[in-house]
Design a protein around this motif. Structure first.
Motif, PDB file in Angstrom:
ATOM      1  N   LEU A 149      -3.188   4.896   2.975  1.00  0.00           N
ATOM      2  CA  LEU A 149      -3.487   4.932   4.143  1.00  0.00           C
ATOM      3  C   LEU A 149      -3.808   6.027   4.840  1.00  0.00           C
ATOM      4  CD1 LEU A 149      -0.364   2.402   4.919  1.00  0.00           C
ATOM      5  CD2 LEU A 149      -2.767   1.711   4.397  1.00  0.00           C
ATOM      6  N   GLU A 150      -3.348   7.143   4.112  1.00  0.00           N
ATOM      7  CA  GLU A 150      -3.716   8.362   5.105  1.00  0.00           C
ATOM      8  C   GLU A 150      -5.001   8.631   4.676  1.00  0.00           C
ATOM      9  OE1 GLU A 150      -0.701  10.937   3.287  1.00  0.00           O
ATOM     10  OE2 GLU A 150       0.809  10.320   4.874  1.00  0.00           O
ATOM     11  N   ALA A 202       2.138  -2.234   7.732  1.00  0.00           N
ATOM     12  CA  ALA A 202       1.882  -0.841   8.142  1.00  0.00           C
ATOM     13  C   ALA A 202       1.167  -0.786   9.496  1.00  0.00           C
ATOM     14  CB  ALA A 202       0.913   0.172   7.258  1.00  0.00           C
ATOM     15  N   LEU A 244      -1.161   1.363  11.984  1.00  0.00           N
ATOM     16  CA  LEU A 244      -1.929   2.383  12.062  1.00  0.00           C
ATOM     17  C   LEU A 244      -2.660   2.751  13.478  1.00  0.00           C
ATOM     18  CD1 LEU A 244      -2.010   1.538   9.165  1.00  0.00           C
ATOM     19  CD2 LEU A 244      -4.424   2.283   8.933  1.00  0.00           C
ATOM     20  N   ILE A 271       0.859   6.764  11.481  1.00  0.00           N
ATOM     21  CA  ILE A 271       1.124   5.635  10.857  1.00  0.00           C
ATOM     22  C   ILE A 271       2.605   5.435  10.787  1.00  0.00           C
ATOM     23  CG2 ILE A 271       1.023   4.540   8.506  1.00  0.00           C
ATOM     24  CD1 ILE A 271      -1.268   6.804   7.793  1.00  0.00           C
ATOM     25  N   GLU A 272       3.169   4.063  11.023  1.00  0.00           N
ATOM     26  CA  GLU A 272       4.360   3.750  10.831  1.00  0.00           C
ATOM     27  C   GLU A 272       4.376   2.563   9.915  1.00  0.00           C
ATOM     28  OE1 GLU A 272       5.861   2.034  14.561  1.00  0.00           O
ATOM     29  OE2 GLU A 272       7.128   3.810  15.023  1.00  0.00           O
ATOM     30  N   GLN A 273       5.184   2.822   8.766  1.00  0.00           N
ATOM     31  CA  GLN A 273       5.257   1.841   7.806  1.00  0.00           C
ATOM     32  C   GLN A 273       6.713   1.383   7.407  1.00  0.00           C
ATOM     33  OE1 GLN A 273       3.753   3.350   4.283  1.00  0.00           O
ATOM     34  NE2 GLN A 273       3.235   1.475   3.293  1.00  0.00           N
ATOM     35  N   ASN A 282       0.710  -1.058   0.082  1.00  0.00           N
ATOM     36  CA  ASN A 282       0.008  -0.023   0.102  1.00  0.00           C
ATOM     37  C   ASN A 282       0.690   1.228   0.042  1.00  0.00           C
ATOM     38  OD1 ASN A 282      -2.880  -1.080   0.476  1.00  0.00           O
ATOM     39  ND2 ASN A 282      -1.855  -2.099   2.224  1.00  0.00           N
ATOM     40  N   GLU A 283       0.447   2.227  -0.703  1.00  0.00           N
ATOM     41  CA  GLU A 283       1.255   3.402  -0.733  1.00  0.00           C
ATOM     42  C   GLU A 283       0.693   4.330   0.522  1.00  0.00           C
ATOM     43  OE1 GLU A 283       3.235   4.696  -2.855  1.00  0.00           O
ATOM     44  OE2 GLU A 283       3.306   2.896  -4.288  1.00  0.00           O
ATOM     45  N   ARG A 284       1.652   4.983   1.040  1.00  0.00           N
ATOM     46  CA  ARG A 284       1.193   5.638   2.325  1.00  0.00           C
ATOM     47  C   ARG A 284      -0.028   6.647   1.905  1.00  0.00           C
ATOM     48  NH1 ARG A 284       4.083   6.678   6.960  1.00  0.00           N
ATOM     49  NH2 ARG A 284       3.072   8.477   8.484  1.00  0.00           N
TER      50      ARG A 284
END
Length: 310
Positions: A239-240, A255, A257, A248-250, A234-236
């Motif tokens: 997720l945002e 990831a 959340l 968020i930590e990836q 997933n692109e950050r």
């Protein structure tokens, strides 16, 4: 509940550095109270003030109705972080010596020692010198020395250090048994998984100040928000777009959340966008380990809700 130990308003400085700032907490009969904090936070200084190894600049330590130098040391057991039993002395001799220092009857102590040696898988080791024992075995002997006189208050500083998983389980069972029989236990450890599993309440200190104080349940309810771990590509930015996410930590495809306070997990899961790739998903509360890291490193990934009080 009956209060066994009351620490009130402790302040302590060394030269120009204040290492304890208005430290206050209680330890009740029949409970395990954890005192937590990173290295240098003030835990050891607090314990030394309780033990009378040093005395505070301000504040009081009360055990029952006794304070300061009047606290009866034969009612307190102490397992220090630094081990210090004489290496060239036999196990039975050193344990009887420790019992005698606490004015405990030696015939009764000898029976308790043999019972403990059997319980801790050290049967037949009573005439072995300390230097011949492994680190884990030595830790077991030092634990016996801390409890042999049946203390009403037991202070354990890193009790699980050097123990294999089987020995850790033996220690956990014994600590719980002591608690169930009315012993007040103050436990300091960096092994957060064991603390979370065992403690009834906790006191967390950072830079000499209280940051959390309360029951484990209250701390988890009020401080440990839910987090969701998603494994998938997933692109950050994707997720945002997910609502009710504070941080968020990836790392690669994983990831984490951190969700907002009072989020409803069932409702939140239904809000996940269709374009989020999910190979694995887990949702649970933030662990005590993560709370500890968050405070100790000032990451502040979780919302700051203030202090939790007992």
């Amino acid at each position: 509940m009956e209060t066994m130990l009351e620490v009130k308003g402790l302040n302590k400085s060394f030269k120009d550095k204040q290492v304890l700032k208005n430290i206050s907490f209680e330890v009740n009969k029949g409970e395990i109270m954890a005192i937590l904090g990173p290295n240098g936070a003030g835990k050891s200084t607090t314990i030394r003030n309780i033990m009378g190894i040093m005395y505070p600049d301000e504040g009081t330590v009360t055990f029952h109705n006794h304070q300061g130098k009047g606290i009866p040391q034969n009612k307190i057991g102490y397992l220090p972080e630094e081990r210090g039993l004489y290496k060239n002395v036999k196990v039975m001799d050193i344990l009887l010596y420790l019992a005698d220092l606490k004015s405990y009857p030696l015939d009764k102590a000898k029976k308790r020692i043999l019972d403990y040696l059997k319980k801790f898988d050290l049967e037949g080791k009573e005439n072995v010198k300390m230097e011949e024992l492994s680190k884990g075995m030595g830790q077991k002997v030092q634990f016996i020395g801390a409890v042999i006189h049946e203390p009403e208050l037991l202070i354990l500083d890193e009790p699980f250090s050097g123990l294999d998983p089987v020995s850790q389980e033996i220690f956990k069972d014994e600590i719980r048994s002591l608690r169930d029989n009315g012993t007040a236990i103050l436990l300091s450890s960096h092994q957060m998984n064991l603390v979370e599993e065992m403690c009834d309440r906790l006191f967390m200190i950072q830079r000499g100040e209280k940051v959390i104080y309360g029951s484990l349940y209250d701390v988890k309810q009020e401080y440990a928000n839910f987090k969701c771990t998603i494994r998938g590509s997933n692109e950050r930015g994707t997720l945002e777009t997910i609502p009710e996410v504070e941080n968020i930590e990836q790392d690669g495809d994983v990831a984490i959340l951190y969700l907002t306070k009072d989020v409803n997990p069932n409702r939140w899961l239904k809000q996940l966008p269709d374009d989020v790739t999910i190979q694995e998903l887990a949702i649970d509360r933030v662990s005590l380990h993560e709370i500890f890291i968050d405070i100790a490193t000032d990451k502040r990934l979780m919302s700051e809700e203030g202090e939790i009080h007992a």
